[in-house]
Design an enzyme around this catalytic site. Structure first.
Site, PDB file in Angstrom:
ATOM      1  CB  ALA A   1      70.953  85.968  74.858  1.00  9.54           C
TER       2      ALA A   1
ATOM      3  N   GLY B   1      68.554  84.345  83.924  1.00 14.68           N
ATOM      4  CA  GLY B   1      69.715  85.209  83.786  1.00 14.68           C
ATOM      5  C   GLY B   1      69.885  85.724  82.360  1.00 14.68           C
ATOM      6  CB  CYS B   2      71.832  88.566  81.025  1.00 20.99           C
ATOM      7  SG  CYS B   2      73.433  88.298  81.841  1.00 20.99           S
ATOM      8  CE1 TYR B   3      77.251  86.487  78.206  1.00 18.53           C
ATOM      9  CE2 TYR B   3      77.652  86.323  80.560  1.00 18.53           C
ATOM     10  CZ  TYR B   3      78.009  86.821  79.323  1.00 18.53           C
ATOM     11  OH  TYR B   3      79.107  87.637  79.189  1.00 18.53           O
TER      12      TYR B   3
END
Length: 353
Positions: A163, A158-160
């Site tokens: 990062a 996922g994105c969170y």
């Protein structure tokens, strides 16, 4: 000969980003795009930016033509991917899933956090987790299967989690971190998906910063799994009034042994950790990342700082939530699975202004 690719959920923001990248990819031919809500509509009617570049129209998710593809990218919500992936794999089609359905190792954890039954838990044993910089072994394993003509499943991170984990992993894996890790992350509105809600409606999102999912966001167990920080993570996401981009600030309490380390030593360790990674750039000491610097790319920029009085290492990561956080990461995984160059088809430079 180009591989035939399909995108399920192509009318969403991540789906549209997949289309943008696949159309420019020299090794893929985009043949099928699906959206139940937009069935029959030309892509260009929904996204005019594709005028002159693509004449495909949206079909339904159950389009039989998907089973004629070599690879299908699933840009749909959780449970929707699970409903289609097994049949596609059975038909010999490789699946690159951008949803959460196959990310978590534990069925019990998935069902507890997503409040849904996992209907194909057997696939968790063979799928690869799609965060190439931290889990290259799984992608290498299934690349051998793909080379032998077998369909494979990749659960893209996922994105969170992407990062956050890229920012934290070098310190965590070095054994520098002792205690609870605090993550404050900010995402653009596209991270919430295309369907407007009370929070993402223009009048609510414009000129406003807002925390959400505090203490209960579903990306929490994924980050804990990636970093091995079970019950040692406090994750607070925020919504920013921008279209795309994600900035994650990770505060990590240093162990007694790691206290006293210099910022220059930390930067050197991170640079060595990511030395062979095409998409991660560790910024010099004193420099911090900006979301604008990675917009439209698959890049991750990491800046580092030390709060010496409290013995805390702070890592700040910037990515484009739609690219490295979703579509670009899926393409990167596909490149590795099929033996293409890892950067193939992925824009190397962000928009400068």
């Amino acid at each position: 000969m180009a591989l035939k690719a399909g995108v399920v959920g192509a009318a969403g923001y991540a789906g549209a980003e997949l289309i943008r990248l696949l159309l420019a990819h020299p090794e893929f031919e985009l043949t099928v795009i699906t959206s139940n809500a937009d069935e029959g509509q030309p892509l260009t009617a929904v996204y005019p930016s594709f005028v002159g570049a693509c004449d495909l129209a949206f079909t339904r998710h159950d389009n039989p033509a998907l089973k004629e593809c070599d690879a299908v990218f699933m840009a749909v919500p959780h449970t929707a991917a699970m409903a289609q992936a097994p049949a596609l794999l059975e038909a010999g089609v490789s699946v690159f899933d951008l949803s959460a359905d196959y990310r978590l190792d534990s069925v019990e954890v998935y069902e507890a956090w997503y409040n849904a039954e996992h209907t194909s838990p057997e696939l968790l044993k063979t799928r690869a987790f799609g965060l190439p910089e931290l889990f290259p072994e799984g992608l290498a394993r299934i690349a051998a299967d793909a080379a032998a003509g077998k369909p494979v499943l990749v659960a893209c991170a996922g994105c969170y989690p992407t990062a956050t984990s890229l920012g934290a992993a070098p310190a965590v894996r070095a054994g520098w971190v002792d205690g609870t890790v605090i993550v404050d992350a900010i995402s653009g509105v596209t991270g919430a998906g295309k369907r407007a809600t009370q929070r993402t409606h223009f009048c609510s999102a414009s000129d406003n910063f807002e925390a959400y999912g505090v203490g209960k966001h579903r990306h929490t167990p994924e980050i804990e799994q990636i970093l091995g920080l079970k019950d040692r993570l406090v994750f607070t996401p925020h919504l920013a009034p921008i279209n795309r981009g994600l900035l994650s600030t990770v505060s990590m309490p240093l162990s007694q042994e790691a206290c006293g380390i210099s910022l220059e030593e930390v930067v050197a360790h991170y640079e060595a950790f990511y030395a062979d990674c095409q998409f991660v750039s560790v910024l010099p000491a004193g420099s911090l990342p900006r979301t604008a610097s990675v917009e439209g790319t698959n890049a991750c920029h990491i800046g580092l700082a030390l709060h010496e009085a409290s013995g805390t290492l702070i890592a700040i990561s910037a990515i484009d939530n739609l690219c490295k956080g979703a579509a670009g990461q899926a393409i990167q995984c596909a490149n590795l699975v099929y033996g293409f160059g890892e950067t193939c088809g992925l824009p190397p430079v962000a928009l400068p202004v």
